[in-house]
Design an enzyme around this catalytic site. Structure first.
Site, PDB file in Angstrom:
ATOM      1  CG  ASP A 195      -1.780   1.220   1.357  1.00 47.29           C
ATOM      2  OD1 ASP A 195      -2.415   1.583   0.336  1.00 47.29           O
ATOM      3  OD2 ASP A 195      -1.841   1.850   2.421  1.00 47.29           O
ATOM      4  CB  SER A 196       0.253   4.818  -0.482  1.00 45.48           C
ATOM      5  OG  SER A 196      -0.823   4.906   0.438  1.00 45.48           O
ATOM      6  CD  GLU A 225       0.459   6.671   5.561  1.00 45.56           C
ATOM      7  OE1 GLU A 225       1.652   6.558   5.880  1.00 45.56           O
ATOM      8  OE2 GLU A 225      -0.260   5.697   5.261  1.00 45.56           O
ATOM      9  CB  CYS A 270      -9.295   4.948   0.559  1.00 48.47           C
ATOM     10  SG  CYS A 270      -7.636   5.240   1.241  1.00 48.47           S
ATOM     11  CE1 TYR A 281       2.523   5.164  -3.563  1.00 48.77           C
ATOM     12  CE2 TYR A 281       1.068   3.376  -4.216  1.00 48.77           C
ATOM     13  CZ  TYR A 281       2.325   3.826  -3.875  1.00 48.77           C
ATOM     14  OH  TYR A 281       3.367   2.943  -3.853  1.00 48.77           O
ATOM     15  N   GLY A 282      -2.887   9.102  -3.499  1.00 53.21           N
ATOM     16  CA  GLY A 282      -4.119   9.702  -3.997  1.00 53.21           C
ATOM     17  C   GLY A 282      -3.959  11.078  -4.609  1.00 53.21           C
ATOM     18  CB  CYS A 296      -3.209   0.411  -2.428  1.00 52.54           C
ATOM     19  SG  CYS A 296      -3.184   2.146  -2.919  1.00 52.54           S
ATOM     20  CG  ASN A 297      -9.658   0.912  -2.837  1.00 56.94           C
ATOM     21  OD1 ASN A 297     -10.639   0.353  -3.282  1.00 56.94           O
ATOM     22  ND2 ASN A 297      -9.306   0.805  -1.572  1.00 56.94           N
ATOM     23  CG  HIS A 325      -4.888   5.058   4.413  1.00 61.99           C
ATOM     24  ND1 HIS A 325      -4.389   4.531   3.247  1.00 61.99           N
ATOM     25  CD2 HIS A 325      -3.808   5.520   5.114  1.00 61.99           C
ATOM     26  CE1 HIS A 325      -3.065   4.675   3.233  1.00 61.99           C
ATOM     27  NE2 HIS A 325      -2.690   5.263   4.355  1.00 61.99           N
TER      28      HIS A 325
HETATM   29  N1  DGL Z   1      -4.764   3.197   0.883  1.00 59.43           N
HETATM   30  C1  DGL Z   1      -4.790   3.573  -0.463  1.00 59.43           C
HETATM   31  C2  DGL Z   1      -6.091   3.295  -1.162  1.00 59.43           C
HETATM   32  O1  DGL Z   1      -6.752   2.336  -0.836  1.00 59.43           O
HETATM   33  C3  DGL Z   1      -4.033   4.798  -0.899  1.00 59.43           C
HETATM   34  C4  DGL Z   1      -4.231   6.043  -0.127  1.00 59.43           C
HETATM   35  C5  DGL Z   1      -3.286   7.143  -0.583  1.00 59.43           C
HETATM   36  O2  DGL Z   1      -2.076   6.942  -0.480  1.00 59.43           O
HETATM   37  O3  DGL Z   1      -3.747   8.192  -1.045  1.00 59.43           O
HETATM   38  O4  DGL Z   1      -6.467   3.987  -2.088  1.00 59.43           O
END
Ligand code: DGL
Length: 269
Positions: free
Chosen positions: A15-16, A157, A189, A47-48, A78-79, A191
């Site tokens: 994941d990120s 985070e 997501c 990542y978003g 991670c989506n 998170h």
């Molecule tokens: N946890 C991740 C997801 O499911 C990425 C969140 C991120 O880094 O923005 O999209």
């Protein structure tokens, strides 16, 4: 890179950052004897708010590392990485099984009584062509209110899962879903389940929240062939290992886990 399939004993999960722990938690429960390696790409989180090219480049670099370490199955926990990189990963390693993480539009449609569904996701997932295609395929003409939620992942985070500032941000992102009168909302997501009570409070007790991580772990368990050897859990990060170790102990309560540094120098192309 190892090529002998008998040495591919690990399940690589990435994941990120810390969101994928919601998937890892389910994997540990379902596959207690598996050898698991989790990689948090904390140096590049979130990542978003990154470009699709960056997300793909990081996903490729991380997957290569997990394969080098002996992964025989990759779980993209991670989506956002699934939305922008799973096709590239499958193309690069066609023989390797990948399990992606995507919002459960189908179950949400089945569960909703009023046909109005909300989807909370990172900005990069919310604007992805893959999500649009998923909705077109599974929503059956129902209204899906997609809300990109910048800023949420940064709080999580940093170890903030309940501050007033975060609550206000959650309320702000839920406004469109409330206005639309959704009765079912997808946490799109990995998170987001870490702050599930905040989403529930902002949307109201009557709104059903759906998470996807159990289904992801089940799919991984279906694809995984148990290998001999001791179960293990290795945790790596492209960020600060001490900070991640402290986060795990504080938020997950998992106690003293060893966290190692890796993959920090591979910049997105
Ligand atoms: N946890 C991740 C997801 O499911 C990425 C969140 C991120 O880094 O923005 O999209």
């Amino acid at each position: 890179m190892q090529t002998d399939s008998s040495s591919r004993r690990e399940i690589g999960v990435f994941d990120s950052g810390v969101g994928g722990f919601t998937v890892l938690r389910e994997l540990r429960a379902l596959l207690p004897t598996a050898r698991l390696r989790y990689l948090a790409d904390a140096a590049y989180a979130p990542y978003g708010s990154r470009s699709p090219e960056d997300i793909r480049a990081r996903s490729l670099a991380i997957t290569e590392h997990l394969i080098d370490r002996g992964a025989g199955l990759i779980v993209i926990a991670c989506n956002t990485a699934t939305a922008h990189a799973i096709d590239a990963l499958r193309e690069r390693w066609p023989a390797l099984p990948f399990v992606g993480t995507e919002p459960g539009i189908k179950p949400a449609v089945a569960m909703s009584r009023n046909g109005r569904i909300g989807l909370l996701a990172t900005p990069a997932t919310a604007s992805s062509a893959r999500l649009r295609a998923l909705i077109a395929r599974h929503a059956g003409g129902r209204e899906v209110v997609v809300q990109g939620c910048p800023g949420i992942v940064d709080h999580i985070e940093a170890g903030d899962v309940d501050s007033t500032e975060l609550r206000l941000l959650v309320e702000h992102h839920c406004a469109a879903l409330r206005t639309a009168g959704v009765d079912t909302a997808l946490l799109g997501c990995t998170h987001y389940p870490l702050i599930e009570p905040l989403w529930q409070a902002a949307l109201g007790a009557d709104v059903k929240l759906l998470r996807i991580e159990t289904a992801v772990a089940r799919r991984a368990a279906e694809l995984w062939t148990p290998t001999p050897g001791q179960p293990s859990l290795e945790i790596e990060t492209s960020g600060d290992p001490a900070a991640l170790q402290a986060w795990i102990a504080r938020v997950l309560g998992w106690g003293e886990l060893d966290v190692r540094a890796c993959c920090a120098r591979k910049e997105p192309a």
